[in-house]
Design a protein around this motif. Structure first.
Motif, PDB file in Angstrom:
ATOM      1  N   TYR A   1       1.093  -1.267  -0.044  1.00 39.07           N
ATOM      2  CA  TYR A   1      -0.035  -0.158   0.076  1.00 39.07           C
ATOM      3  C   TYR A   1       0.825   1.372   0.034  1.00 39.07           C
ATOM      4  O   TYR A   1       0.764   2.301  -0.828  1.00 39.07           O
ATOM      5  N   ARG A   2       1.808   1.402   0.932  1.00 40.20           N
ATOM      6  CA  ARG A   2       2.744   2.392   1.100  1.00 40.20           C
ATOM      7  C   ARG A   2       3.390   2.696  -0.193  1.00 40.20           C
ATOM      8  O   ARG A   2       3.470   3.886  -0.736  1.00 40.20           O
ATOM      9  N   SER A   3       4.232   1.773  -0.851  1.00 42.22           N
ATOM     10  CA  SER A   3       4.714   1.908  -2.131  1.00 42.22           C
ATOM     11  C   SER A   3       4.194   2.341  -3.152  1.00 42.22           C
ATOM     12  O   SER A   3       4.445   3.423  -4.147  1.00 42.22           O
ATOM     13  N   VAL A   4       2.914   1.831  -3.342  1.00 44.51           N
ATOM     14  CA  VAL A   4       1.705   2.424  -4.377  1.00 44.51           C
ATOM     15  C   VAL A   4       1.358   3.864  -4.269  1.00 44.51           C
ATOM     16  O   VAL A   4       1.502   4.741  -5.097  1.00 44.51           O
ATOM     17  N   VAL A   5       1.071   4.308  -2.966  1.00 44.84           N
ATOM     18  CA  VAL A   5       0.756   5.429  -2.729  1.00 44.84           C
ATOM     19  C   VAL A   5       1.740   6.380  -2.835  1.00 44.84           C
ATOM     20  O   VAL A   5       1.752   7.446  -3.481  1.00 44.84           O
ATOM     21  N   ARG A   6       2.841   6.119  -2.557  1.00 49.64           N
ATOM     22  CA  ARG A   6       3.951   7.080  -2.418  1.00 49.64           C
ATOM     23  C   ARG A   6       4.800   7.080  -3.899  1.00 49.64           C
ATOM     24  O   ARG A   6       5.145   8.285  -3.977  1.00 49.64           O
ATOM     25  N   ARG A   7       4.809   6.217  -4.516  1.00 45.67           N
ATOM     26  CA  ARG A   7       5.561   6.133  -6.046  1.00 45.67           C
ATOM     27  C   ARG A   7       4.801   6.047  -7.311  1.00 45.67           C
ATOM     28  O   ARG A   7       5.015   6.044  -8.212  1.00 45.67           O
ATOM     29  N   GLY A   8       3.364   5.919  -6.988  1.00 49.92           N
ATOM     30  CA  GLY A   8       2.209   5.786  -8.008  1.00 49.92           C
ATOM     31  C   GLY A   8       1.762   6.988  -8.413  1.00 49.92           C
ATOM     32  O   GLY A   8       1.960   8.329  -7.701  1.00 49.92           O
ATOM     33  N   ALA A   9       1.241   7.050  -9.785  1.00 48.10           N
ATOM     34  CA  ALA A   9       0.726   8.308 -10.204  1.00 48.10           C
ATOM     35  C   ALA A   9      -0.719   8.470  -9.614  1.00 48.10           C
ATOM     36  O   ALA A   9      -1.358   7.714  -9.531  1.00 48.10           O
ATOM     37  N   LYS A  10      -0.903   9.751  -9.442  1.00 50.12           N
ATOM     38  CA  LYS A  10      -1.780  10.178  -8.758  1.00 50.12           C
ATOM     39  C   LYS A  10      -3.267  10.628  -9.620  1.00 50.12           C
ATOM     40  O   LYS A  10      -2.944  11.402 -10.524  1.00 50.12           O
ATOM     41  N   VAL A  11      -4.068  10.054  -9.533  1.00 47.21           N
ATOM     42  CA  VAL A  11      -5.484  10.288 -10.316  1.00 47.21           C
ATOM     43  C   VAL A  11      -6.622  11.078  -9.354  1.00 47.21           C
ATOM     44  O   VAL A  11      -7.138  10.143  -8.757  1.00 47.21           O
TER      45      VAL A  11
END
Length: 138
Positions: free
Chosen positions: A14-24
């Motif tokens: 969860y943390r890696s997706v929220v921190r490193r993912g593209a925000k939509v």
């Protein structure tokens, strides 16, 4: 119900997706999308806080989001992780609106490119990005 292979289960993921993912960003949700290896299963995670409403309301919103993610997996989605954070306005949103927002995030072009330059950029800031009527409030 989503298969275990299609769920994000660990806090680190969860943390890696929220921190490193593209925000939509949408009107009722904020989604974070991160690409994975080609051919891997799409994985989904949901964050529905107490600000959304009572337990009954939160579970309704979560069930709606899970139903859309199940549709997405059934239609062949693969190669990305998607974490959806429900905003308090999601409690009043209907199923089609939530569906539109989640599918918009899942089909974000930045995931296919894996671009780090556009990371954390809001899709609504893109001048030619199509915005569904439900999101605009029309």
């Amino acid at each position: 119900m989503l298969a275990k292979a299609n769920r994000i289960t660990s806090a680190d993921d969860y943390r890696s997706v929220v921190r490193r993912g593209a925000k939509v960003a949408g009107a009722h949700t904020v989604s974070y999308v991160r690409s994975r290896e080609a051919g891997t299963d799409a994985r989904f995670g949901f964050i529905v806080s107490k600000k959304v409403g009572t337990a009954v309301t939160r579970n309704l919103v979560r069930r709606r989001l899970k139903a859309v993610s199940f549709e997405s997996v059934a239609s062949g989605a693969c190669g990305f992780d998607l974490v959806v954070r429900a905003l308090p306005s999601a409690a009043d949103a209907d199923f089609t609106t939530l569906r539109t927002e989640l599918l918009r995030a899942a089909s974000d072009p930045r995931v296919a490119r894996g671009s780090s330059a556009s990371r954390r950029a809001d899709v609504s800031s893109t001048p030619n990005a199509p915005v569904p009527n439900e999101v605009r409030g029309a």
